[in-house]
Structure formats: structure tokens, C-alpha cells
Motif scaffolding. Structure first.
Motif, short mmCIF file in Angstrom:
data_model
loop_
_atom_site.label_atom_id
_atom_site.label_comp_id
_atom_site.label_asym_id
_atom_site.label_seq_id
_atom_site.Cartn_x
_atom_site.Cartn_y
_atom_site.Cartn_z
N LYS A 150 -15.51 -3.72 -5.49
CA LYS A 150 -15.58 -2.78 -6.74
C LYS A 150 -16.12 -3.89 -7.73
CE LYS A 150 -12.29 1.12 -6.46
NZ LYS A 150 -11.48 1.29 -6.61
N THR A 151 -16.83 -3.15 -9.16
CA THR A 151 -17.19 -3.94 -10.63
C THR A 151 -15.36 -4.68 -10.91
OG1 THR A 151 -16.44 -1.90 -11.49
CG2 THR A 151 -19.58 -2.56 -11.06
N GLY A 152 -15.75 -6.02 -11.69
CA GLY A 152 -14.47 -6.68 -12.17
C GLY A 152 -13.68 -7.29 -11.23
N GLU A 153 -13.87 -6.74 -9.74
CA GLU A 153 -12.86 -8.15 -9.10
C GLU A 153 -13.89 -8.88 -8.72
OE1 GLU A 153 -11.24 -5.04 -6.10
OE2 GLU A 153 -13.29 -5.38 -5.59
N VAL A 154 -12.92 -10.42 -8.89
CA VAL A 154 -13.52 -11.65 -8.45
C VAL A 154 -13.18 -11.71 -7.20
CG1 VAL A 154 -13.69 -14.01 -8.62
CG2 VAL A 154 -13.58 -11.92 -11.03
N VAL B 9 -25.61 -6.28 -12.16
CA VAL B 9 -25.48 -8.08 -12.53
C VAL B 9 -24.30 -8.90 -11.66
CG1 VAL B 9 -24.41 -9.14 -15.03
CG2 VAL B 9 -25.53 -6.56 -15.24
N VAL B 10 -24.84 -9.81 -11.56
CA VAL B 10 -24.16 -10.79 -10.42
C VAL B 10 -23.61 -12.11 -11.17
CG1 VAL B 10 -23.58 -11.82 -8.30
CG2 VAL B 10 -25.36 -9.49 -8.14
N GLU B 11 -22.47 -12.44 -11.26
CA GLU B 11 -21.70 -13.39 -11.89
C GLU B 11 -20.82 -14.26 -11.20
OE1 GLU B 11 -18.65 -15.52 -15.69
OE2 GLU B 11 -19.19 -13.13 -14.89
N ILE B 12 -21.76 -15.90 -11.67
CA ILE B 12 -20.87 -17.38 -10.58
C ILE B 12 -20.10 -17.44 -10.62
CG2 ILE B 12 -21.99 -18.76 -9.00
CD1 ILE B 12 -24.87 -18.44 -8.94
N CYS B 13 -18.90 -17.41 -11.02
CA CYS B 13 -17.59 -17.53 -11.27
C CYS B 13 -17.68 -19.31 -10.28
CB CYS B 13 -16.34 -17.38 -10.76
SG CYS B 13 -16.44 -15.08 -11.63
N LYS C 84 -25.54 -15.61 -14.90
CA LYS C 84 -25.64 -14.80 -14.25
C LYS C 84 -26.76 -13.74 -13.76
CE LYS C 84 -22.38 -12.81 -17.32
NZ LYS C 84 -22.24 -11.57 -18.40
N ILE C 85 -26.80 -13.36 -12.21
CA ILE C 85 -28.32 -12.50 -12.28
C ILE C 85 -28.14 -11.26 -12.19
CG2 ILE C 85 -29.74 -13.09 -9.59
CD1 ILE C 85 -27.11 -14.67 -9.14
N PHE D 161 -19.23 -22.09 -0.15
CA PHE D 161 -18.57 -20.25 -0.34
C PHE D 161 -19.18 -20.39 -2.44
CE2 PHE D 161 -15.94 -23.39 -3.31
CZ PHE D 161 -15.42 -23.21 -4.09
N LEU D 162 -19.53 -18.78 -2.51
CA LEU D 162 -19.35 -18.56 -3.87
C LEU D 162 -18.04 -17.32 -4.78
CD1 LEU D 162 -22.56 -17.29 -3.83
CD2 LEU D 162 -22.22 -19.07 -5.27
N ASP D 163 -17.43 -17.28 -5.27
CA ASP D 163 -16.57 -16.55 -6.26
C ASP D 163 -17.46 -15.52 -7.21
OD1 ASP D 163 -14.60 -17.71 -4.45
OD2 ASP D 163 -13.71 -18.62 -6.36
N LEU D 164 -17.62 -14.70 -6.57
CA LEU D 164 -18.61 -13.55 -7.90
C LEU D 164 -18.17 -12.44 -8.49
CD1 LEU D 164 -21.73 -12.76 -5.05
CD2 LEU D 164 -21.43 -15.11 -6.79
N LYS D 165 -18.17 -11.56 -9.43
CA LYS D 165 -18.12 -11.06 -9.87
C LYS D 165 -19.15 -9.90 -10.27
CE LYS D 165 -16.35 -10.44 -14.24
NZ LYS D 165 -15.27 -10.98 -15.30
N CYS D 166 -19.07 -8.80 -9.83
CA CYS D 166 -20.28 -8.23 -10.36
C CYS D 166 -19.98 -6.76 -11.66
CB CYS D 166 -20.82 -7.18 -8.89
SG CYS D 166 -22.02 -8.33 -7.80
#
Length: 455
Positions: free
Chosen positions: A41-45, A99-103, A255-256, A292-297
Motif C-alpha cells: 500500500k502507498t505510504g508503507e515503508v 512515486v518511488v522514494e528510496i528511504c 525519488k523516481i 536491499f532497498l527500503d522503499l515508499k510509494c
């Protein structure tokens, strides 16, 4: 208020297992019918783990034979696809912007090493494959944010770690556009493009093939697998969906903004790099690693039409937008090498930035060889260290102007030109050299007849 939860692990990998034996199967093609392995879901890391782009084919050993004989039909191994839905469970839709954010990101714990390589000219090649036709390899080890290599002594630098590949699944219409235009290039390119006389990497495009194909949850040997394997696009180039863009600055905080072509977006990622130079010139050219990547969309509804202007005959001919993060190594002193649109034979080209960049890289390699490095060491180093490539001029006919800037702080010696002579003798020779194979083909090697040193 509660502290945010630890990122949810949605795709895990076990490096002891083959890429096709993972709990959530990986894939190495782009196709709209490769099913999602997870939903977020959006907003989840959330966390995504990845094998290195070869799926463990390249080893931390004392030989480059694994590079020479690698089967390139099976790369890149990607984690995903991941279906993205909003907080109400409504999936991303075609025409949206994802929108893909690399946290956060990094190497997988317990696997803190990587490799840089050049492929054999008959099996992949690279930007300078006509100068360096043999397979080579350098191993790198990580000390926190720093990398060093026993095969390229006297160099240590902080990595700007990033994923080489972040992309969404294409629609069938977009997939057909890719396959048709790349097929035309393969069939007609060598005869029609003058650049082929200067840049010798082949094939000109990697077309769909069932050989080496891994399609995630779709079982090999079924009629569905056979059909999709013949259509699915290779992951080698970046395209409208993002994909293998190899942008070294997509690190923490980036952000991508990716176009969505199928329901759920079907996000995939892989090809983790500890560090890379602009251009990734040796082809296997970053410090390749598992990670690994920690992402948020987030989803911008209707964002493709709102923010992306098509550059082509259909609304699908768009390109992603990237927002660079705030965390990068700080370098203040650079040595910059210039290249112009004149090839090694002295022939003038018209505003050709590729020829100019090739000249800039060759100039830098030859210069570094004055300081004890073999040209193979310099080639691999320029491919993976945080050097900056630029198109500095593209209007002053007939020469495009390309530059390659090397941060001088990565060396344990002063490499700037000085009034005193360059030191010579065994003391400055950087040993051991990179791991190297023989080149057994019969294609001619390009040499610089005026070079001050030889490989």
C-alpha cells in the motif's frame, strides 16, 4: 503517535539458493503478464532484497573465467513485480505516475563485497571493447561506506550506493513498440549507422529469447511460459518504463517518478551497485553486489498526462523523472579530461557526443597509466569510482565536447600534473593487476599509435 514500524520485508532472497529457487521467484524479463509476487500500500515503508545482477554467477575468487564465459541470456535478475495499491486498496492504473522514494539501501548483511568486470569482446564487450577485448575482473571489499580492491591498489573511496534498475511493467502495446524498433536496429543498424565504425559493442540490441528466460511465478515449459518467453523484453537497456537506467545518484532520499502502464504498476528492481562512474563504461562496470532497498510509494492519479510529455508517435513514448537525494560523498578537487568528436583514426565526426566521451575516457586511462596503473586497472576504476561525466558542449559544430571528472582524493598519491617529472620505476607500479583472461577471437584491436604507454 507511535514510532514508524520497521520496514516490512516483502521480497527476501537466500544467497545459498539459485535465483530461480527463491521463495518468491525472481524474473529477468519485462512483460505485462509476469504476475506480481507481493502487494504494497502507498505510504508503507517496505524492504526488497536482491541478488546481484548475474544471480551469483560471478565469484569472489582468483580467476576471470566466470566473466569470460558468463551466459548473458539470463540477466538481470530482478525482485518483484510488486503490485502497488492506495490506502483504499485501489491499484495504480495506466496513466498514473508512481512515486518511488528510496528511504534506505545497502549491501546484504554478510555479503559485503562486489565486483567490476569487462566482458570478452565475443560475449558482451563494453564501451571500449575494441581497445580491451579480453575479460577482466576486480574484486572490491566494503568497510562501511568505503570500498577498496586488492586488484587496484592505492585507491579507496566512499560509495554512492544505488539500484541500477527500478521500473514498472510495460503494457502489451508498449512491449510491441520496443520489440519492433529494436528488431529493426539489429537487422539494419550496422549498415546504416556510422557510429558502428567507432563503437564496437555487440549485439546492437538484445531481442526476446526463451534462452535463459526466468518469468517469476510462471512455470517453465507450460504453453503460457513458451508464449511469454518469446515476447518478453530483455532488461539490458533503460526504456520508457525506467528499467536499467544506471543513474549513480539515485541513492538515499531519491525519488523516481515512473509512468504506470498496467494495473498495479508491477514495480521491479535489482542490479544493486555499491558505486558507479557516469556511463558505467566497462558494461559490467559498477561495483556489482547483492543488496536491499527500503522503499515508499505514492500514486499520482493521472500523473502521466499531467507531468510527462510524450516524445514520439504515441502517448506511451514518455520517460521517467528522477529527483536526486541529499546524501552524497563530498569531493572538492577534480581532474577533468576532455574529449571531442574525433575518433582514434583522426576522422572528424559531426557533434557526436558518444565519440567525444570515448575520447575523454581513453584520455583519462592513458593519463592514469603514467602513475603505475595498468590500462585495465584504469578502465575498471573509471567505470566504478564516483567520477562525473558531462556533455559540456553540443552546439559548436563540428565537435561535441564531453568531459570526465575524476575526484583526486580517491588516490593515495597526487595525480595532478607538476613541474617535476612523473615518477617512474618499480616503486610506482601498482601490483597485483586485475584478474585477466586471454582474448581468443580474431577481431582487430584498436590502438592509439601516439600513446605514451602500452597496456
Amino acid at each position: 503517535m507511535m514510532a514508524p514500524l520497521t520496514p516490512k520485508l516483502v521480497v527476501s532472497v537466500d544467497l545459498k539458493n539459485k535465483s530461480w529457487q527463491q521463495k518468491l521467484p525472481l524474473h529477468n524479463r519485462w512483460h505485462p503478464l509476469i504476475p506480481a509476487v507481493a502487494e504494497v500500500k502507498t505510504g508503507e515503508v517496505f524492504r526488497v532484497e536482491m541478488v546481484d545482477w548475474t544471480g551469483g554467477a560471478i565469484k569472489d575468487d582468483h580467476s576471470a573465467l566466470d566473466v569470460k564465459f558468463i551466459d548473458l541470456s539470463s540477466v538481470h535478475y530482478l525482485s518483484g513485480p510488486i503490485r502497488i495499491v492506495d490506502k483504499d486498496g485501489i491499484p495504480a492504473k495506466p496513466g498514473d505516475l508512481l512515486v518511488v522514494e528510496i528511504c534506505n539501501l545497502g549491501p546484504l548483511p554478510g555479503d559485503e563485497w562486489g565486483f567490476t568486470a569487462t566482458f570478452d569482446r565475443e560475449n558482451g564487450g563494453g564501451f571500449l571493447t575494441d581497445h580491451f577485448p579480453a575479460a577482466t575482473k576486480a574484486i572490491w571489499y566494503f568497510e562501511g561506506i568505503y570500498a577498496y580492491s586488492p586488484h587496484i591498489p592505492g585507491v579507496r573511496f566512499p560509495g554512492l550506493t544505488h539500484p541500477g534498475i527500478v521500473g514498472t511493467a510495460p503494457s502489451m502495446e508498449l512491449l510491441n513498440i520496443w520489440n519492433e524498433r529494436e528488431r529493426q536496429l539489429v537487422e539494419n543498424g550496422v549498415e546504416s549507422l556510422k557510429l558502428c565504425e567507432v563503437v564496437h559493442q555487440r549485439p546492437m540490441a538484445s531481442l526476446p529469447t526463451p534462452k535463459g528466460c526466468v518469468l517469476g511465478k510462471i512455470q517453465e515449459g507450460t504453453p503460457e511460459w513458451e508464449k511469454i518467453a518469446r515476447e518478453a523484453a530483455r532488461t539490458i537497456p533503460g526504456r520508457e518504463n525506467g528499467g536499467n537506467c544506471d543513474i549513480k545518484n539515485l541513492s538515499r532520499g531519491s525519488k523516481i517518478y515512473l509512468p504506470v502502464f498496467v494495473e498495479g504498476a508491477n514495480l521491479s528492481t535489482g542490479d544493486m551497485h555499491f558505486s558507479q562512474g557516469d556511463g558505467e563504461v566497462s558494461f559490467c562496470g559498477a561495483i556489482e553486489m547483492s543488496g536491499f532497498l527500503d522503499l515508499k510509494c505514492e500514486i499520482i492519479r493521472g500523473g502521466m498526462k499531467e507531468y510527462l510529455t510524450p516524445m514520439g508517435p504515441t502517448p506511451l513514448h514518455v520517460n521517467p523523472i528522477f529527483e536526486i537525494g541529499p546524501v552524497e560523498p563530498r569531493f572538492s578537487e577534480w581532474l577533468v579530461f576532455e574529449g571531442i568528436s574525433v575518433d582514434e583514426s583522426g576522422r572528424q565526426h559531426y557533434l557526436d557526443a558518444t565519440v567525444a566521451y570515448k575520447r575523454a575516457v581513453l584520455n583519462a586511462i592513458d593519463y592514469l597509466s603514467k602513475f603505475g596503473y595498468s590500462k585495465e586497472q584504469a578502465y575498471l576504476l573509471l567505470s566504478c569510482c564516483p567520477c562525473e561525466g558531462r556533455i559540456s558542449g553540443i552546439v559548436d559544430a563540428p565537435n561535441a565536447m564531453a568531459t570526465l571528472a575524476i575526484p583526486t582524493a580517491i588516490f593515495d598519491q597526487d595525480i595532478r600534473p607538476k613541474a617535476s617529472k612523473v615518477p617512474i620505476g618499480p616503486r610506482v607500479v601498482r601490483k597485483p593487476d586485475v584478474l585477466k583472461c586471454s582474448y581468443d577471437g580474431n577481431l582487430p584491436t584498436t590502438t592509439n599509435l601516439s600513446s605514451s604507454s602500452t597496456s
